[in-house]
Write a protein that holds these residues in place. Sequence first.
Motif, PDB file in Angstrom:
ATOM      1  N   ILE A  28       0.847  -1.186   0.000  1.00 52.68           N
ATOM      2  CA  ILE A  28       0.000   0.000   0.000  1.00 52.68           C
ATOM      3  C   ILE A  28       0.887   1.242   0.000  1.00 52.68           C
ATOM      4  CG2 ILE A  28      -2.019   1.112   1.057  1.00 52.68           C
ATOM      5  CD1 ILE A  28      -2.363  -1.973   0.497  1.00 52.68           C
ATOM      6  N   VAL A  49      -1.184  -0.912  -4.309  1.00 55.37           N
ATOM      7  CA  VAL A  49      -2.440  -0.173  -4.137  1.00 55.37           C
ATOM      8  C   VAL A  49      -2.103   1.298  -3.888  1.00 55.37           C
ATOM      9  CG1 VAL A  49      -4.557   0.010  -2.772  1.00 55.37           C
ATOM     10  CG2 VAL A  49      -3.505  -2.248  -3.147  1.00 55.37           C
ATOM     11  N   VAL A  94      -7.580   0.993   0.807  1.00 55.03           N
ATOM     12  CA  VAL A  94      -8.039  -0.190   1.534  1.00 55.03           C
ATOM     13  C   VAL A  94      -9.239   0.210   2.384  1.00 55.03           C
ATOM     14  CG1 VAL A  94      -7.416  -1.918   3.272  1.00 55.03           C
ATOM     15  CG2 VAL A  94      -5.739  -1.209   1.543  1.00 55.03           C
ATOM     16  N   LEU A 147     -10.875  -3.253  -1.595  1.00 55.75           N
ATOM     17  CA  LEU A 147     -10.343  -2.015  -2.157  1.00 55.75           C
ATOM     18  C   LEU A 147     -11.502  -1.145  -2.619  1.00 55.75           C
ATOM     19  CD1 LEU A 147      -7.296  -3.185  -4.317  1.00 55.75           C
ATOM     20  CD2 LEU A 147      -7.414  -2.678  -1.863  1.00 55.75           C
ATOM     21  N   VAL A 154       2.511  -2.268   4.361  1.00 52.84           N
ATOM     22  CA  VAL A 154       2.065  -0.871   4.422  1.00 52.84           C
ATOM     23  C   VAL A 154       3.281   0.040   4.269  1.00 52.84           C
ATOM     24  CG1 VAL A 154       0.923   0.856   5.869  1.00 52.84           C
ATOM     25  CG2 VAL A 154       0.160  -1.540   5.934  1.00 52.84           C
TER      26      VAL A 154
END
Length: 310
Positions: free
Chosen positions: A151, A174, A204, A219, A237
């Motif tokens: 992420i 993401v 997220v 998502l 993350v």
Amino acid sequence: MSNAEYDVIIIGGGPAGMTAGLYASRAKLKTVLIEKGIMGGQMMTTSTIENWPGFPGGIGGPELMMRFQEHCVEYGLETDYGTVEKIIDNGATKTVVIDGKEMICKTVIVATGAVPSKLGAEGEAALVGKGVSYCATCDGAFFREVPIAVIGGGDTAVEEAIFLTRFASKVTLVHRRDQLRATQILQDRALANDKIEVAWNSVVDGLESDNTGLTGAILKDTKTGETRKIELQGMFVAVGVTPTTEFIRDLVDVTDDGYIKAGEDTKTSVPGIFSAGDNRTTVLRQVSTAVGDGAVAAIMAERYITELDD
Ligand code: NAP
């Protein structure tokens, strides 16, 4: 006559702190560097650094930090381990409280760096170690031949996504926008990698798990609001960093995000306290800038002490 035990106390053993230690030791200032964990800071969780000059092809973060430490020791830098709880400004001296014990010095160099920020997703904290991680170098090898996500869209996220393709079957990067923040060379490398798929304009919106750990993420498309589920066993993350400055926020001026307000001269709002590296307000946070800051802070501390003693 000052009752200071040290000329300089450096807090933090990353690139900024160790460089400050090297310069202060070479300036023959009585210096101790206090580290709360392991020497090397964020570089200890960096597999390879490619933009530290002098090492074409890159050098491992831990290896580079080991060399930094050897170099400091060569010039007699004293190091100690402990957590700094508080700094008290007495004017000509400062009291540094380390695990309840007080040490008195003339100057302090705060080089505590920053730690990875949390995403803030529901269930994130409970899944740390069960699929959620903040360090690809540390945990990547646990995710062999399984789908994972990274992420974020900065240098860390893109670098970690590339690194994790060594292990994972697929890496979904993401990112909340339609353009990555990372430096172009990393972007090009990631976008050319068959194992990396970018989920653009996505955040997220939820995590799914069973008794074995993380199993998926929901998502949400930031443009349309639509949601979709992706299957995952790992989520790394990499949404930026938070400066490690809690212990000093009520003493020196800090920004709303907790960065110590200090310019290129590393001077904080309190005379005799300097801020070097990732924890200060600056336009770039790299090993090279941390090293520059460490050198400047040590020289500024030396000048301050000379003026104090005159
Ligand atoms: P960063 O540059 O601050 O990037 C953070 C990324 O996370 C951004 O893409 C940001 O999106 C995204 N983000 C932030 N909050 C989010 C949230 N709540 N939800 C979803 N996404 C979120 O942090 P970094 O990548 O850790 O890098 C920190 C510093 O270290 C930077 O100065 C970087 O250049 C440096 N660094 C350099 C290297 C290298 O030179 N090889 C490697 C690692 C780190 P937006 O883009 O939309 O803001």
